[in-house]
Design a protein around this motif. Sequence first.
Motif, mmCIF file in Angstrom:
data_model
loop_
_atom_site.group_PDB
_atom_site.id
_atom_site.type_symbol
_atom_site.label_atom_id
_atom_site.label_comp_id
_atom_site.label_asym_id
_atom_site.label_seq_id
_atom_site.Cartn_x
_atom_site.Cartn_y
_atom_site.Cartn_z
ATOM 1 N N LEU B 164 16.383 -9.073 -13.277
ATOM 2 C CA LEU B 164 16.880 -10.177 -12.449
ATOM 3 C C LEU B 164 15.746 -10.796 -11.637
ATOM 4 O O LEU B 164 15.981 -11.528 -10.677
ATOM 5 C CB LEU B 164 17.993 -9.659 -11.535
ATOM 6 N N SER B 165 14.508 -10.473 -12.036
ATOM 7 C CA SER B 165 13.301 -11.093 -11.476
ATOM 8 C C SER B 165 13.009 -10.744 -10.026
ATOM 9 O O SER B 165 12.239 -11.450 -9.366
ATOM 10 C CB SER B 165 13.343 -12.625 -11.625
ATOM 11 N N ALA B 166 13.596 -9.685 -9.505
ATOM 12 C CA ALA B 166 13.225 -9.229 -8.159
ATOM 13 C C ALA B 166 11.841 -8.577 -8.229
ATOM 14 O O ALA B 166 11.391 -8.163 -9.299
ATOM 15 C CB ALA B 166 14.253 -8.239 -7.633
ATOM 16 N N THR B 167 11.176 -8.501 -7.100
ATOM 17 C CA THR B 167 9.893 -7.793 -6.994
ATOM 18 C C THR B 167 10.214 -6.328 -6.672
ATOM 19 O O THR B 167 10.948 -6.070 -5.717
ATOM 20 C CB THR B 167 9.051 -8.405 -5.857
ATOM 21 N N VAL B 168 9.694 -5.419 -7.472
ATOM 22 C CA VAL B 168 10.144 -4.029 -7.339
ATOM 23 C C VAL B 168 8.976 -3.065 -7.125
ATOM 24 O O VAL B 168 7.993 -3.101 -7.862
ATOM 25 C CB VAL B 168 10.928 -3.585 -8.601
ATOM 26 N N THR B 169 9.118 -2.218 -6.110
ATOM 27 C CA THR B 169 8.165 -1.134 -5.862
ATOM 28 C C THR B 169 8.928 0.181 -5.845
ATOM 29 O O THR B 169 9.951 0.297 -5.162
ATOM 30 C CB THR B 169 7.469 -1.313 -4.494
ATOM 31 N N VAL B 170 8.454 1.143 -6.630
ATOM 32 C CA VAL B 170 9.068 2.473 -6.639
ATOM 33 C C VAL B 170 8.148 3.432 -5.897
ATOM 34 O O VAL B 170 6.951 3.494 -6.189
ATOM 35 C CB VAL B 170 9.285 2.970 -8.086
ATOM 36 N N ILE B 171 8.716 4.152 -4.948
ATOM 37 C CA ILE B 171 7.943 5.116 -4.161
ATOM 38 C C ILE B 171 8.421 6.525 -4.507
ATOM 39 O O ILE B 171 9.616 6.817 -4.412
ATOM 40 C CB ILE B 171 8.142 4.859 -2.650
ATOM 41 N N GLU B 172 7.491 7.360 -4.950
ATOM 42 C CA GLU B 172 7.864 8.723 -5.344
ATOM 43 C C GLU B 172 6.938 9.709 -4.633
ATOM 44 O O GLU B 172 5.721 9.596 -4.741
ATOM 45 C CB GLU B 172 7.751 8.856 -6.875
ATOM 46 N N ALA B 173 7.526 10.677 -3.950
ATOM 47 C CA ALA B 173 6.728 11.646 -3.196
ATOM 48 C C ALA B 173 5.998 12.621 -4.121
ATOM 49 O O ALA B 173 4.884 13.056 -3.831
ATOM 50 C CB ALA B 173 7.629 12.412 -2.223
ATOM 51 N N GLN B 174 6.612 12.939 -5.265
ATOM 52 C CA GLN B 174 5.996 13.878 -6.212
ATOM 53 C C GLN B 174 4.817 13.192 -6.911
ATOM 54 O O GLN B 174 4.709 11.971 -6.908
ATOM 55 C CB GLN B 174 7.033 14.302 -7.264
ATOM 56 N N PRO B 175 3.956 14.000 -7.555
ATOM 57 C CA PRO B 175 2.768 13.409 -8.193
ATOM 58 C C PRO B 175 3.112 12.433 -9.325
ATOM 59 O O PRO B 175 2.285 11.614 -9.697
ATOM 60 C CB PRO B 175 2.019 14.612 -8.760
ATOM 61 N N ARG B 176 4.293 12.556 -9.903
ATOM 62 C CA ARG B 176 4.681 11.617 -10.952
ATOM 63 C C ARG B 176 6.178 11.384 -10.876
ATOM 64 O O ARG B 176 6.901 12.135 -10.216
ATOM 65 C CB ARG B 176 4.294 12.149 -12.340
ATOM 66 N N ILE B 177 6.634 10.342 -11.593
ATOM 67 C CA ILE B 177 8.071 10.083 -11.651
ATOM 68 C C ILE B 177 8.743 11.149 -12.522
ATOM 69 O O ILE B 177 8.092 11.819 -13.319
ATOM 70 C CB ILE B 177 8.381 8.668 -12.209
ATOM 71 N N LEU B 178 10.043 11.301 -12.355
ATOM 72 C CA LEU B 178 10.871 12.175 -13.198
ATOM 73 C C LEU B 178 10.338 13.610 -13.287
ATOM 74 O O LEU B 178 10.296 14.204 -14.360
ATOM 75 C CB LEU B 178 11.014 11.576 -14.610
ATOM 76 N N MET B 179 9.933 14.159 -12.153
ATOM 77 C CA MET B 179 9.414 15.522 -12.147
ATOM 78 C C MET B 179 10.473 16.539 -12.552
ATOM 79 O O MET B 179 10.176 17.566 -13.128
ATOM 80 C CB MET B 179 8.914 15.894 -10.737
ATOM 81 N N GLN B 205 3.270 9.683 -3.072
ATOM 82 C CA GLN B 205 3.222 8.994 -1.779
ATOM 83 C C GLN B 205 4.438 9.365 -0.933
ATOM 84 O O GLN B 205 5.541 8.868 -1.180
ATOM 85 C CB GLN B 205 3.258 7.473 -2.004
ATOM 86 N N GLY B 206 4.211 10.238 0.028
ATOM 87 C CA GLY B 206 5.282 10.571 0.965
ATOM 88 C C GLY B 206 5.510 9.427 1.935
ATOM 89 O O GLY B 206 4.648 8.552 2.084
ATOM 90 N N ILE B 207 6.672 9.435 2.547
ATOM 91 C CA ILE B 207 6.986 8.374 3.508
ATOM 92 C C ILE B 207 6.759 8.898 4.922
ATOM 93 O O ILE B 207 7.273 9.960 5.283
ATOM 94 C CB ILE B 207 8.442 7.892 3.333
ATOM 95 N N ALA B 208 5.981 8.149 5.692
ATOM 96 C CA ALA B 208 5.711 8.559 7.075
ATOM 97 C C ALA B 208 6.759 7.988 8.020
ATOM 98 O O ALA B 208 7.176 8.651 8.969
ATOM 99 C CB ALA B 208 4.311 8.108 7.490
#
Lengths: 120, 409
Positions: B164-179, B205-208
């Motif tokens: 749907l053309s949104a701008t998307v950022t995925v943030i994952e705390a683990q070293p990779r997606i789908l751990m 990337q953990g969230i502060a």
Amino acid sequence: MTGLTGAEQSNFPEEQMSDWVEACEAADIDEEDVMRFDHGGRTFAIYRSPDDEYFATDGLCSHEKVHLADGLVMDDIIECPKHNGRFNYKTGAARGAPVCVNLRTYPVKVDAGKVLIQIG
Amino acid sequence: MTKAMVIIGAGECGGRAALALRDLGFEGPVTLVGDEPHLPYERPPLSKEAMAGEAPAIKAITSDEILAERSIRHIHSVQAVAIDRAAHVVRLSDGSALPYDKLLLATGSLPRKLPMPGLGARCVYLRTFNDAKAIRAHLRAGNRVAIVGGGFIGLELAASARKLSATVTVIEAQPRILMRGVPAEIAETIHKQHEAEGVTILAGQGIAAITDDGAEVRITLAGGLEVVADLAIIGIGAMPVTGLAAEAGLTIDNGIAVDAELRTGDPDIFAAGDCCSFPLAVYGGRRVRLEAWRNAQEQGALAARNMLGAGETHAAVPWFWSDQYGLTLQIAGLSDEGHSVVRRDLEDGAFILFHLAGDGRLVAASGIGPGNAVARDIRLAEMLIAKRAKPAPEALGSQTVKLKSLLAA
């Protein structure tokens, strides 16, 4: 391969029965397997049973419109590749959740090594 | 005397159980209690197909007509608040009480909450159809969507939002997606596809901190990066809904603990689907909890049989799928049971990883490819896993050997 006729069932009144359409070579489909066949903007699934008979149904699962030809044939069952909905491909009967709407079946015959279906 | 069957939870599992009781010929009262206003519906489309159109459409698994015809009483928008086990009565939030002879808890799971301050109206979770409607309203060109959690829900929503053309950022705390539960090679394929579609993935990337002023969300990552979004969707896992069972004194062990027949410690109370943990026979009785559509269906049907006294044990192999863009992933079995991996390449870049235990037994198969390219082989692998087969690794790895031939062996 002898010229066996497949599904005798038809959902069509006699007068709507039209020409037989050549779908594929009989040898194109392995025993206990399925192949997709597109014709006239429609899509069908052609089956060869373990006892070497041929059958045809609508090509898309009645649950989420997925091509059944990507699914697995075991005995007289075709299982949808997406969510494992099961149908008896000889009768079109849905065999339980998540599918509840039967598939339409079509008459099939094998003539001179060709599989023909009557798509009405 | 006719028995009364009560099912708490009107999702896939509870809905299937109610219908199954009638399929099995049970003629006594069947009551299905759900806290949502809807008929039982399929949840998998909520992150995918439901997002495709202008407004999400609900995919109900039954209809009011069918429920009426089959004399299934559906009480909606009501919660079960207590189980009086001695009196065999369930008390509901509307003040009423339902007597039962057999009770099924199909209470499902709820999104795990991000344990941080600062979350506001623009930080949302996806579980229900109403959640999906609210999220869909934000997915459009020009809108920035931050997805917290690179699991299935998050990644499927990322794909839907990109379509749907949104701008998307995925943030994952683990070293990779789908751990969790997905082999690295397959996660890598999915990661690349998302990047090719224009999604930014920030893994490891953990969230502060998060601030949400009602107009936008600011997510500050531990490394100092800041992600600003119009909507933050949090998909960091699910928690089984066990409060009702716990308060009734039933054992909780990563879900409502049931035996192989899906029975709790109380012989008249069963639990099934996302809310329960159960011994998985195919792995020697290892206790697991599954958050999967097919499991919900199968266990709903099995619970119905056992509520009627069938005494059947759960024997299925876990199976699930995910669709993202044109890719479909399917996994049969639990890959963490495996010690070694054999890869089979299929056409169009599709491939399957077979996971073998130390003794050579096939314990899981994970596949990914365009469309339904891996479906048939994953299904055959599932049957091999159920048979506890020990197929030759060379055969599994060779595209010219049909898996079906291994099944017959």
